[in-house]
Design an enzyme around this catalytic site. Structure first.
Site, short mmCIF file in Angstrom:
data_model
loop_
_atom_site.label_atom_id
_atom_site.label_comp_id
_atom_site.label_asym_id
_atom_site.label_seq_id
_atom_site.Cartn_x
_atom_site.Cartn_y
_atom_site.Cartn_z
N TYR A 1 -16.35 17.97 -13.95
CA TYR A 1 -16.73 16.56 -14.11
C TYR A 1 -17.79 16.19 -13.06
CZ TYR A 1 -16.15 11.48 -14.08
OH TYR A 1 -16.38 10.12 -14.12
N LYS B 1 -8.38 7.57 -18.76
CA LYS B 1 -8.69 8.16 -20.05
C LYS B 1 -7.46 8.14 -20.96
CE LYS B 1 -12.44 8.82 -17.71
NZ LYS B 1 -12.75 10.06 -17.03
N ARG C 1 0.86 -1.19 0.00
CA ARG C 1 0.00 0.00 0.00
C ARG C 1 0.89 1.24 0.00
NH1 ARG C 1 -1.52 1.66 4.61
NH2 ARG C 1 -2.27 -0.35 5.37
N ASP D 1 -7.39 19.84 -13.32
CA ASP D 1 -7.71 18.52 -13.86
C ASP D 1 -7.37 18.57 -15.34
OD1 ASP D 1 -8.91 16.25 -14.95
OD2 ASP D 1 -10.57 16.26 -13.52
C1 LIG Z 1 -13.20 10.41 -15.77
C2 LIG Z 1 -12.83 11.72 -15.20
C3 LIG Z 1 -12.59 11.85 -13.82
C4 LIG Z 1 -12.76 10.71 -12.86
O1 LIG Z 1 -11.85 9.69 -13.05
P1 LIG Z 1 -12.12 8.14 -12.73
O2 LIG Z 1 -10.87 7.50 -13.19
O3 LIG Z 1 -13.34 7.74 -13.48
O4 LIG Z 1 -12.32 8.06 -11.26
C5 LIG Z 1 -12.21 13.11 -13.36
N1 LIG Z 1 -12.07 14.15 -14.19
C6 LIG Z 1 -12.31 14.06 -15.50
C7 LIG Z 1 -12.15 15.26 -16.37
C8 LIG Z 1 -12.70 12.84 -16.05
O5 LIG Z 1 -12.93 12.76 -17.37
#
Ligand SMILES: *Cc1c(COP(=O)(O)O)cnc(C)c1O
Length: 378
Positions: free
Chosen positions: A98, A195, A46, A170
């Site tokens: 998001y 992503k 961890r 982000d």
């Molecule tokens: C998908 C996404 C998230 C969340 O990420 P997860 O891996 O699904 O927890 C946060 N910000 C943006 C812009 C996203 O596209």
């Protein structure tokens, strides 16, 4: 080094025992200690894992950061950033953030005494006037999902820093190939590595990077204390993904440019959202701040029934949540990704029932165009 070189080699070294060129999957929960209080830097998985450490170094290099901390999901990475704040602290957030970030703020963290102010961060004056003496963090998402509004990272960072406010961005939508928020003045970058970073729609993960050692230490503490860590196999997949990030992003971007132009001229499209076209409100900023426009294009086709028709008649695009994989996806934000955002708020943001979001993949663009062309016949 150039980006592609860094993507392949950044933070990577041959495994010392066997010389394995690719970082192995260290599928272990614990490590043998050589003596009491003597170990080789790894005690419990961890806290640390070599596969995870290789991924953390690699993404840090790509984002021009000195520290990277990986998480089990983008949401756990964002949650770790929010943990920099405590009871009574205020966080200013991009209003069109998001959906999961909105839910984390409103439905979870608010209960622990954190305060959130949602503002249109494309409006510098609105950002400045939302700061109070309790504001500790500005959390920006740019471009936003699904309307692709662009915030001036340099300008809002300067405004935040003059008040002693930390800035987190982000950067999921553009990936470090197109945008490096730390170089534009931000303190922290978060990604959903689910992503573009991984890019193959076969794992869920997140990462936080920063050049601020104090922030890095706190984030690393949360990673271990809360324990939302990614498994070694998922880290290995993401690490395999980042090696081809440059190639994939170029193709996502080229395909999206082509389709955006096609859609902008299509009579069935009422409104197009894409920062790469001149009539986008922040087109000039997008050009200045990033090296590409990314692979997301949203269109309003004028109502739920038309949206349903498109979503259900595509053959190559797959109706699914998520984005950033090699395959093209299509989704309906109002009922899918943004279902957790209250209807009133959704309407105000412009997330209408006719809105359809495309995550343009790396397939042959002629095939993608033909699929959309057929699906837009009502
Ligand atoms: C998908 C996404 C998230 C969340 O990420 P997860 O891996 O699904 O927890 C946060 N910000 C943006 C812009 C996203 O596209």
């Amino acid at each position: 080094m150039g980006f592609s070189t860094d993507a392949v080699h950044g933070g990577q070294e041959a495994e010392p025992v066997t010389g394995a060129v690719m970082t192995p999957i260290f599928q272990t929960s614990t490590y043998k200690q050589d003596g009491l209080g003597r170990h080789r830097g790894y005690e419990y998985a961890r806290t640390n894992n070599p596969t995870r450490a290789a991924l953390e170094r690699n993404i840090a290099v790509l984002e021009k950061a000195s520290h990277g901390v990986a998480f089990a999901s983008g949401m756990s990475a964002i949650s770790a950033v929010m943990h920099l704040c405590g009871e009574g602290d205020e966080i200013v957030i991009t209003e069109n953030v998001y959906g999961g970030t909105y839910r984390l703020a409103e439905r979870v963290l608010r209960r622990y005494g954190l305060r959130f102010t949602f503002v249109d961060t494309t409006n510098l004056a609105a950002v400045e006037s939302s700061f109070t003496s309790r504001t500790k963090l500005l959390f920006v998402e740019t471009p936003t999902n699904p309307l692709l509004r662009v915030t001036d990272i340099h300008a809002v960072s300067a405004a935040a820093h003059s008040r002693g406010v930390l800035v987190a961005v982000d950067n999921t939508f553009l990936s470090p190939y197109f945008q490096n928020p730390l170089e534009l003045g931000a303190d922290i970058v978060v990604h959903s590595s689910t992503k573009y970073l991984n890019g193959h729609s076969d794992m869920v993960g997140g990462v936080v990077v920063t050049n601020d050692s104090d922030v890095a230490e706190k984030i690393r503490f949360v990673q271990n204390a809360v324990g939302a860590v990614p498994g070694p196999f998922d880290c290995w997949l993401a690490l395999r993904g980042t090696k081809t990030l440059a190639l994939r992003m170029r193709q996502h971007d080229a395909n999206a440019r082509h389709l955006a132009l096609f859609l902008s001229r299509h009579p069935a499209v009422e409104k197009l959202y894409y920062p790469g076209l001149e009539d986008h409100p922040e087109h000039e900023l997008a050009k200045r701040q990033a090296r590409g426009f990314g692979g997301i294009v949203s269109v309003d086709v004028g109502g739920l029934e038309r949206a349903r028709h498109v979503l259900e008649s595509v053959r190559l695009f797959t109706l699914a949540e998520s984005l950033g994989g090699v395959e093209s996806l299509i989704c309906h934000p109002a009922t899918m990704t943004h279902a957790s955002v209250p209807e009133e708020f959704r309407k105000r943001l412009g997330i209408t029932d006719g809105l359809v979001r495309l995550s343009v993949g790396i397939e042959d663009v002629e095939d993608l165009e033909a699929d959309l062309s057929r699906s837009l016949e009502f």
